[in-house]
Design an enzyme around this catalytic site. Structure first.
Site, PDB file in Angstrom:
ATOM      1  N   PRO A 154       0.820  -1.227   0.000  1.00 21.48           N
ATOM      2  CG  PRO A 154      -0.753  -1.539   1.687  1.00 21.48           C
ATOM      3  CD  PRO A 154       0.563  -2.051   1.195  1.00 21.48           C
ATOM      4  CG  ASP A 168      -9.248  -2.226 -22.539  1.00 21.55           C
ATOM      5  OD1 ASP A 168     -10.331  -2.788 -22.798  1.00 21.55           O
ATOM      6  OD2 ASP A 168      -8.265  -2.806 -22.075  1.00 21.55           O
ATOM      7  NE  ARG A 203      -7.190  -5.833 -20.297  1.00 20.71           N
ATOM      8  CZ  ARG A 203      -8.228  -6.240 -21.034  1.00 20.71           C
ATOM      9  NH1 ARG A 203      -8.564  -7.514 -21.050  1.00 20.71           N
ATOM     10  NH2 ARG A 203      -8.917  -5.385 -21.766  1.00 20.71           N
ATOM     11  CD  GLU A 237       2.609  -8.126  10.974  1.00 20.53           C
ATOM     12  OE1 GLU A 237       1.741  -9.007  11.034  1.00 20.53           O
ATOM     13  OE2 GLU A 237       2.342  -6.911  10.917  1.00 20.53           O
TER      14      GLU A 237
HETATM   15  C1  9WO Z   1       1.678  -3.455   4.334  1.00 17.45           C
HETATM   16  C2  9WO Z   1       1.501  -2.097   4.547  1.00 17.45           C
HETATM   17  C3  9WO Z   1       0.455  -1.362   5.097  1.00 17.45           C
HETATM   18  C4  9WO Z   1       0.555   0.022   5.132  1.00 17.45           C
HETATM   19  C5  9WO Z   1       1.684   0.648   4.630  1.00 17.45           C
HETATM   20  C6  9WO Z   1       2.724  -0.089   4.092  1.00 17.45           C
HETATM   21  C7  9WO Z   1       2.624  -1.448   4.055  1.00 17.45           C
HETATM   22  N1  9WO Z   1       3.474  -2.391   3.564  1.00 17.45           N
HETATM   23  C8  9WO Z   1       2.902  -3.565   3.736  1.00 17.45           C
HETATM   24  C9  9WO Z   1       3.529  -4.813   3.301  1.00 17.45           C
HETATM   25  O1  9WO Z   1       4.651  -4.840   2.836  1.00 17.45           O
HETATM   26  N2  9WO Z   1       2.734  -5.884   3.418  1.00 17.45           N
HETATM   27  C10 9WO Z   1       3.172  -7.156   2.980  1.00 17.45           C
HETATM   28  C11 9WO Z   1       2.466  -7.502   1.680  1.00 17.45           C
HETATM   29  C12 9WO Z   1       2.795  -8.136   4.021  1.00 17.45           C
HETATM   30  C13 9WO Z   1       1.318  -8.155   4.257  1.00 17.45           C
HETATM   31  C14 9WO Z   1       0.602  -8.461   2.967  1.00 17.45           C
HETATM   32  N3  9WO Z   1       1.073  -7.573   1.954  1.00 17.45           N
HETATM   33  C15 9WO Z   1       0.228  -6.697   1.375  1.00 17.45           C
HETATM   34  C16 9WO Z   1       0.448  -6.037   0.185  1.00 17.45           C
HETATM   35  N4  9WO Z   1      -0.951  -6.317   1.867  1.00 17.45           N
HETATM   36  N5  9WO Z   1      -1.509  -5.435   1.037  1.00 17.45           N
HETATM   37  C17 9WO Z   1      -0.694  -5.263   0.006  1.00 17.45           C
HETATM   38  C18 9WO Z   1      -0.987  -4.383  -1.101  1.00 17.45           C
HETATM   39  C19 9WO Z   1      -0.177  -4.395  -2.233  1.00 17.45           C
HETATM   40  C20 9WO Z   1      -0.489  -3.543  -3.278  1.00 17.45           C
HETATM   41  N6  9WO Z   1      -1.554  -2.703  -3.207  1.00 17.45           N
HETATM   42  C21 9WO Z   1      -2.326  -2.696  -2.102  1.00 17.45           C
HETATM   43  C22 9WO Z   1      -2.073  -3.527  -1.032  1.00 17.45           C
END
Ligand code: 9WO
Length: 248
Positions: free
Chosen positions: A87, A167, A152, A114
């Site tokens: 994120p 698209d 795509r 994490e």
């Molecule tokens: C989670 C997170 C939350 C807030 C700000 C930064 C952050 N980094 C991560 C992170 O590296 N999470 C890892 C990957 C472990 C938990 C699951 N992960 C994840 C990736 N959750 N959500 C995403 C993600 C990836 C791309 N776009 C949106 C959400």
């Protein structure tokens, strides 16, 4: 294009990449997607890839060494920027998809738990990408979205080149409504224009619907956008019709 997916559950991405448009793009040799499980790069018999966080706190953190070994293996095949999905990354949109699609290859790292040890982030991750402001269970879901959107746009992937251009986000407008058989479904008829056979009327109707839907649902996409005379006229027609129904 070569795409490598590295993570704890890379197989979760395989399903998306071996069916439909992406699957056919692989069969046509337009793209090759490889999947690498971090556990195969662990250095102990228990195939350890994670450990407790220094400083305490909940959950586990993915260790740097298995990721580094996986990247060494992948990069010996083809070097490419390493993308990490989180994120905190740059939010993916159509322009970014086109930028990524212009590259010869992508290496996509999907985190879990994490996250990953900051030292491997600093040492090996080139770009961080987000598919939206929410937290998922793992980076694999986001990797599948990114790969689908990028593949795509590769020449020949869609087969019918026009689809790519049409698209909605290529044109910057939302899509017009689609209908298929039966012509009457539960007393609701397909718009007459679509069964008229008059291609010019159909083109105009679809353009007006795209403009109108964009105005209603994503007015931000119209901000700063120069509409030509036809588009201005059609959008006005849509607005008048919409207001005529008493919606505004
Ligand atoms: C989670 C997170 C939350 C807030 C700000 C930064 C952050 N980094 C991560 C992170 O590296 N999470 C890892 C990957 C472990 C938990 C699951 N992960 C994840 C990736 N959750 N959500 C995403 C993600 C990836 C791309 N776009 C949106 C959400």
């Amino acid at each position: 294009m070569d795409i490598d997916v590295i993570g704890l559950f890379p197989e979760a991405v395989r399903g998306f990449c071996e069916c439909g448009i992406i699957g056919r793009a692989q069969e046509l040799g337009i793209v090759t997607v490889r999947f690498w499980n971090l556990r195969d790069f662990a250095h102990d018999k228990r195939r350890t890839v994670d450990d407790r966080p220094y400083g305490g706190g909940p959950g586990m953190v993915l260790m740097a060494e298995p990721i580094a070994r996986a990247l060494d293996t992948v990069r010996s095949g083809h070097d490419a920027p390493v993308l990490y999905l989180s994120p905190a990354g740059r939010v993916l949109n159509h322009a970014a998809v086109m930028e990524l699609a212009s590259r010869p290859g992508l290496i996509v790292l999907a985190g879990r738990y994490e996250g990953v040890d900051e030292r491997i982030m600093r040492a090996a991750v080139d770009e961080e990408w987000s598919i939206g402001d929410y937290v998922l269970s793992g980076g694999e879901v986001a990797a599948a979205v990114l790969i689908d959107a990028v593949v795509r746009q590769l020449p020949g992937a869609l087969g019918h080149e026009d689809s790519a251009r049409e698209d909605s986000f290529v044109g910057g407008l939302l899509d017009y409504p689609h209908y298929t058989r039966p012509e009457v479904w539960r007393d609701e008829r397909v718009p007459e224009v679509l069964v008229s056979g008059d291609h010019e009327r159909i083109r105009v109707w679809r353009l007006r619907e795209s403009l109108g839907r964009t105005w209603l649902r994503r007015p931000d996409l119209l901000e700063g956008r120069k509409l030509d005379a036809e588009q201005k006229r059609l959008l006005e027609e849509f607005k008048q019709e919409y207001r005529g129904y008493g919606y505004e």
